[in-house]
Design a protein around this motif. Structure first.
Motif, PDB file in Angstrom:
ATOM      1  N   VAL A 143       0.680 -12.621 -35.152  1.00  0.00           N
ATOM      2  CA  VAL A 143       1.685 -12.346 -34.125  1.00  0.00           C
ATOM      3  C   VAL A 143       1.020 -11.590 -32.978  1.00  0.00           C
ATOM      4  CG1 VAL A 143       2.400 -10.248 -35.367  1.00  0.00           C
ATOM      5  CG2 VAL A 143       3.933 -11.288 -33.679  1.00  0.00           C
ATOM      6  N   CYS A 144       1.292 -11.991 -31.752  1.00  0.00           N
ATOM      7  CA  CYS A 144       0.625 -11.381 -30.607  1.00  0.00           C
ATOM      8  C   CYS A 144       1.394 -10.156 -30.115  1.00  0.00           C
ATOM      9  CB  CYS A 144       0.449 -12.392 -29.475  1.00  0.00           C
ATOM     10  SG  CYS A 144       1.960 -12.753 -28.545  1.00  0.00           S
ATOM     11  N   GLY A 145       0.733  -9.381 -29.248  1.00  0.00           N
ATOM     12  CA  GLY A 145       1.355  -8.178 -28.724  1.00  0.00           C
ATOM     13  C   GLY A 145       2.594  -8.438 -27.890  1.00  0.00           C
ATOM     14  N   HIS A 146       2.714  -9.623 -27.313  1.00  0.00           N
ATOM     15  CA  HIS A 146       3.909  -9.955 -26.536  1.00  0.00           C
ATOM     16  C   HIS A 146       5.116 -10.231 -27.436  1.00  0.00           C
ATOM     17  CE1 HIS A 146       1.752  -9.979 -22.820  1.00  0.00           C
ATOM     18  NE2 HIS A 146       0.990 -11.005 -23.128  1.00  0.00           N
ATOM     19  N   CYS A 147       4.861 -10.528 -28.713  1.00  0.00           N
ATOM     20  CA  CYS A 147       5.942 -10.926 -29.623  1.00  0.00           C
ATOM     21  C   CYS A 147       6.235  -9.908 -30.724  1.00  0.00           C
ATOM     22  CB  CYS A 147       5.597 -12.261 -30.288  1.00  0.00           C
ATOM     23  SG  CYS A 147       5.524 -13.667 -29.157  1.00  0.00           S
ATOM     24  N   TYR A 148       5.326  -8.955 -30.930  1.00  0.00           N
ATOM     25  CA  TYR A 148       5.462  -8.031 -32.052  1.00  0.00           C
ATOM     26  C   TYR A 148       6.205  -6.768 -31.605  1.00  0.00           C
ATOM     27  CZ  TYR A 148       4.048  -5.725 -36.430  1.00  0.00           C
ATOM     28  OH  TYR A 148       4.016  -5.096 -37.644  1.00  0.00           O
TER      29      TYR A 148
END
Length: 230
Positions: A143-148
């Motif tokens: 999961v990327c920082g934009h989604c986590y």
């Protein structure tokens, strides 16, 4: 090193898996055997962990069997013995020192990464004769920082140990950049050759994602040493 996706075997939704009862285990075994064979591996020579989001790492020389101990990292120097890590948003980290002929893997979710599971895996490999300066690390889809998105307190708790983890979502809310935290831990452990499968699990429909789907399946990272010819 390799990663699977939801097309690598027979996948059934969680409610259908529950309906199968004991037959669910047969589907899992068949999927794992099919994947191993596709990679040219012996299905009976693949080691799976009982992952608990901790930082315990084990040196292994054979599969654990039907009741694996709780662990989130492994290493081995046995050719032909594959190590597997299962994820559905957490970071799968694969490691290899080809000179020492030692490989390892780590299940690096938020809790395990904060606890240092990646560094513990590197040091377990060092105890087998590996050198961080020679290691290659492959950080898989996560999961990327934009989604986590997480509460601010949780982000700051993580960032207190690994400042690189501090991030924000596309809407400006607090989040964790798990990949950046894993990279920082690898660098701090002396690993310089760090490669990435940059896919975000939430944004990539071919991968499983608990954050996107709720209860779902897992994809896997595999790492192994090829046996010497002859």
């Amino acid at each position: 090193m390799a990663f699977t996706d939801r097309h690598s075997g027979l996948w059934l939704p969680p409610d259908q898996m529950r309906q199968l009862g004991p037959a669910c285990d047969d589907v899992i075994r068949a999927n794992r055997a099919r994947t191993a064979t596709a990679f040219g591996l012996d299905p009976d020579r693949v080691v799976f962990m009982r992952q608990v989001h901790g930082a315990d790492v084990r040196r292994v020389s054979e599969p654990f069997g039907s009741d694996p101990p709780p662990t989130d990292g492994m290493c081995t120097d046995r050719p032909g013995l594959a190590l597997a890590v299962l994820v559905a948003d957490c970071g799968p980290v694969l490691l290899a020192d080809p000179v020492a002929a030692v490989v390892g893997c780590a299940h690096a979710g938020r809790t395990g990464t904060k606890a240092g599971v990646v560094a513990e895996t590197v040091w377990a490999m060092v105890r087998c004769g590996a050198d961080p300066a020679r290691m290659t690390a492959l950080v898989g889809p996560t999961v990327c920082g934009h989604c986590y998105e997480v509460p601010l307190e949780l982000r700051e708790e993580m960032a207190a140990d690994w400042p690189a983890a501090r991030a924000v979502t596309r809407t400006g809310t607090p989040s964790i950049d798990l990949r950046a935290a894993i990279r920082a831990q690898l660098l701090a452990s002396g690993v310089q050759d760090i490669r990435h499968d940059q896919r975000c699990t939430v944004e990539s429909p071919e991968l499983f994602s608990y954050r996107r789907e709720g209860p779902t399946g897992d994809f896997a990272g595999y790492v192994w040493l090829e046996p010497e010819p002859g």
